[in-house]
Design a protein around this motif. Structure first.
Motif, PDB file in Angstrom:
ATOM      1  N   LEU A 160       0.834  -1.211   0.000  1.00 49.76           N
ATOM      2  CA  LEU A 160       0.000   0.000   0.000  1.00 49.76           C
ATOM      3  C   LEU A 160       0.864   1.254   0.000  1.00 49.76           C
ATOM      4  N   PHE A 161       1.920   1.224   0.790  1.00 50.89           N
ATOM      5  CA  PHE A 161       2.810   2.391   0.835  1.00 50.89           C
ATOM      6  C   PHE A 161       3.418   2.638  -0.541  1.00 50.89           C
ATOM      7  N   GLU A 162       3.838   1.571  -1.202  1.00 54.53           N
ATOM      8  CA  GLU A 162       4.433   1.709  -2.537  1.00 54.53           C
ATOM      9  C   GLU A 162       3.419   2.271  -3.542  1.00 54.53           C
ATOM     10  N   THR A 163       2.159   1.846  -3.424  1.00 52.11           N
ATOM     11  CA  THR A 163       1.108   2.380  -4.299  1.00 52.11           C
ATOM     12  C   THR A 163       0.921   3.872  -4.058  1.00 52.11           C
ATOM     13  N   ILE A 164       0.938   4.278  -2.793  1.00 48.36           N
ATOM     14  CA  ILE A 164       0.797   5.706  -2.474  1.00 48.36           C
ATOM     15  C   ILE A 164       1.965   6.478  -3.093  1.00 48.36           C
ATOM     16  N   ALA A 165       3.182   5.944  -2.958  1.00 49.22           N
ATOM     17  CA  ALA A 165       4.369   6.621  -3.502  1.00 49.22           C
ATOM     18  C   ALA A 165       4.261   6.750  -5.025  1.00 49.22           C
ATOM     19  N   LYS A 166       3.833   5.676  -5.673  1.00 51.69           N
ATOM     20  CA  LYS A 166       3.741   5.667  -7.138  1.00 51.69           C
ATOM     21  C   LYS A 166       2.634   6.610  -7.631  1.00 51.69           C
ATOM     22  N   ASP A 167       1.473   6.545  -7.001  1.00 55.62           N
ATOM     23  CA  ASP A 167       0.351   7.399  -7.412  1.00 55.62           C
ATOM     24  C   ASP A 167       0.652   8.877  -7.154  1.00 55.62           C
ATOM     25  N   THR A 168       1.398   9.131  -6.082  1.00 55.44           N
ATOM     26  CA  THR A 168       1.753  10.518  -5.769  1.00 55.44           C
ATOM     27  C   THR A 168       2.668  11.081  -6.847  1.00 55.44           C
ATOM     28  N   LYS A 169       3.633  10.279  -7.263  1.00 54.44           N
ATOM     29  CA  LYS A 169       4.556  10.710  -8.311  1.00 54.44           C
ATOM     30  C   LYS A 169       3.782  11.008  -9.613  1.00 54.44           C
ATOM     31  N   ALA A 170       2.860  10.119  -9.951  1.00 52.96           N
ATOM     32  CA  ALA A 170       2.050  10.317 -11.162  1.00 52.96           C
ATOM     33  C   ALA A 170       1.177  11.568 -11.018  1.00 52.96           C
ATOM     34  N   HIS A 171       0.664  11.775  -9.802  1.00 57.57           N
ATOM     35  CA  HIS A 171      -0.168  12.953  -9.544  1.00 57.57           C
ATOM     36  C   HIS A 171       0.637  14.247  -9.728  1.00 57.57           C
ATOM     37  N   PHE A 172       1.871  14.262  -9.233  1.00 53.82           N
ATOM     38  CA  PHE A 172       2.713  15.446  -9.395  1.00 53.82           C
ATOM     39  C   PHE A 172       2.950  15.712 -10.887  1.00 53.82           C
ATOM     40  N   GLU A 173       3.122  14.658 -11.658  1.00 58.54           N
ATOM     41  CA  GLU A 173       3.301  14.842 -13.111  1.00 58.54           C
ATOM     42  C   GLU A 173       2.070  15.498 -13.714  1.00 58.54           C
ATOM     43  N   THR A 174       0.882  15.068 -13.263  1.00 58.09           N
ATOM     44  CA  THR A 174      -0.366  15.682 -13.753  1.00 58.09           C
ATOM     45  C   THR A 174      -0.379  17.173 -13.434  1.00 58.09           C
ATOM     46  N   GLU A 175      -0.112  17.510 -12.167  1.00 55.81           N
ATOM     47  CA  GLU A 175      -0.152  18.929 -11.787  1.00 55.81           C
ATOM     48  C   GLU A 175       0.858  19.734 -12.596  1.00 55.81           C
ATOM     49  N   GLU A 176       2.065  19.197 -12.733  1.00 54.97           N
ATOM     50  CA  GLU A 176       3.110  19.963 -13.420  1.00 54.97           C
ATOM     51  C   GLU A 176       2.818  20.104 -14.918  1.00 54.97           C
ATOM     52  N   ARG A 177       2.124  19.129 -15.490  1.00 54.17           N
ATOM     53  CA  ARG A 177       1.680  19.246 -16.879  1.00 54.17           C
ATOM     54  C   ARG A 177       0.672  20.394 -16.997  1.00 54.17           C
ATOM     55  N   LEU A 178      -0.258  20.471 -16.039  1.00 55.76           N
ATOM     56  CA  LEU A 178      -1.239  21.563 -16.052  1.00 55.76           C
ATOM     57  C   LEU A 178      -0.561  22.918 -15.818  1.00 55.76           C
ATOM     58  N   PHE A 179       0.462  22.955 -14.965  1.00 55.69           N
ATOM     59  CA  PHE A 179       1.183  24.224 -14.739  1.00 55.69           C
ATOM     60  C   PHE A 179       1.774  24.719 -16.057  1.00 55.69           C
TER      61      PHE A 179
END
Ligand SMILES: [Fe+2]
Ligand SMILES: [Fe+2]
Length: 133
Positions: free
Chosen positions: A47-66
């Motif tokens: 579960l921790f690894e999933t949180i780490a992976k999804d968070t990284k992908a989420h940051f990519e989403t935000e930075e793409r929108l920026f």
């Protein structure tokens, strides 16, 4: 009561971002349940690894929108993402090798970081987008 209760102060009003935030909050809540129920260490690690992976992908989403919107605060905001990634990678290697258990301090760290970051930085991006409409 959930470990993190969703409330309006967590909404950025950007659908794609809010959906990902809700998903990450749901995962942190699931990890909290797992710790509370003394689940198998391997399940908590996964579960921790999933949180780490999804968070990284989420940051990519935000930075793409920026980039897409030429958000003026994009470098400072992205720098906060890099800092969290470094902290999560360090936690992750300790958890993977068994040097650190998945415990309340891991959960409190995740909750504090996400709430502070969403309320203090992600929402500012949301307000900025709204102000340009
Ligand atoms: Fe975010
Ligand atoms: Fe962010």
């Amino acid at each position: 009561m959930a470990f993190i209760e969703w409330n309006d102060t967590l909404n950025t009003n950007i659908t794609e971002i809010d959906e990902q935030h809700r998903q990450i909050v749901a995962l942190i809540n699931a990890l909290s349940e797992a710790v509370r129920n003394r689940a198998a260490e391997s399940d908590m690690k996964a579960l921790f690894e999933t949180i780490a992976k999804d968070t990284k992908a989420h940051f990519e989403t935000e930075e793409r929108l920026f980039r897409m919107h030429s958000y003026p605060e994009r470098s400072a905001h992205a720098e906060l993402h890099r800092q969290l990634e470094t902290q999560v990678e360090s936690l992750s290697s300790k958890i993977r090798t068994g040097a650190m258990p998945v415990n309340d301090s891991v959960l409190l760290f995740l909750r504090d970081w996400f709430i502070t970051h969403i309320e203090g930085s992600d929402r500012l991006f949301g307000f900025w987008i709204q102000s340009r409409k």
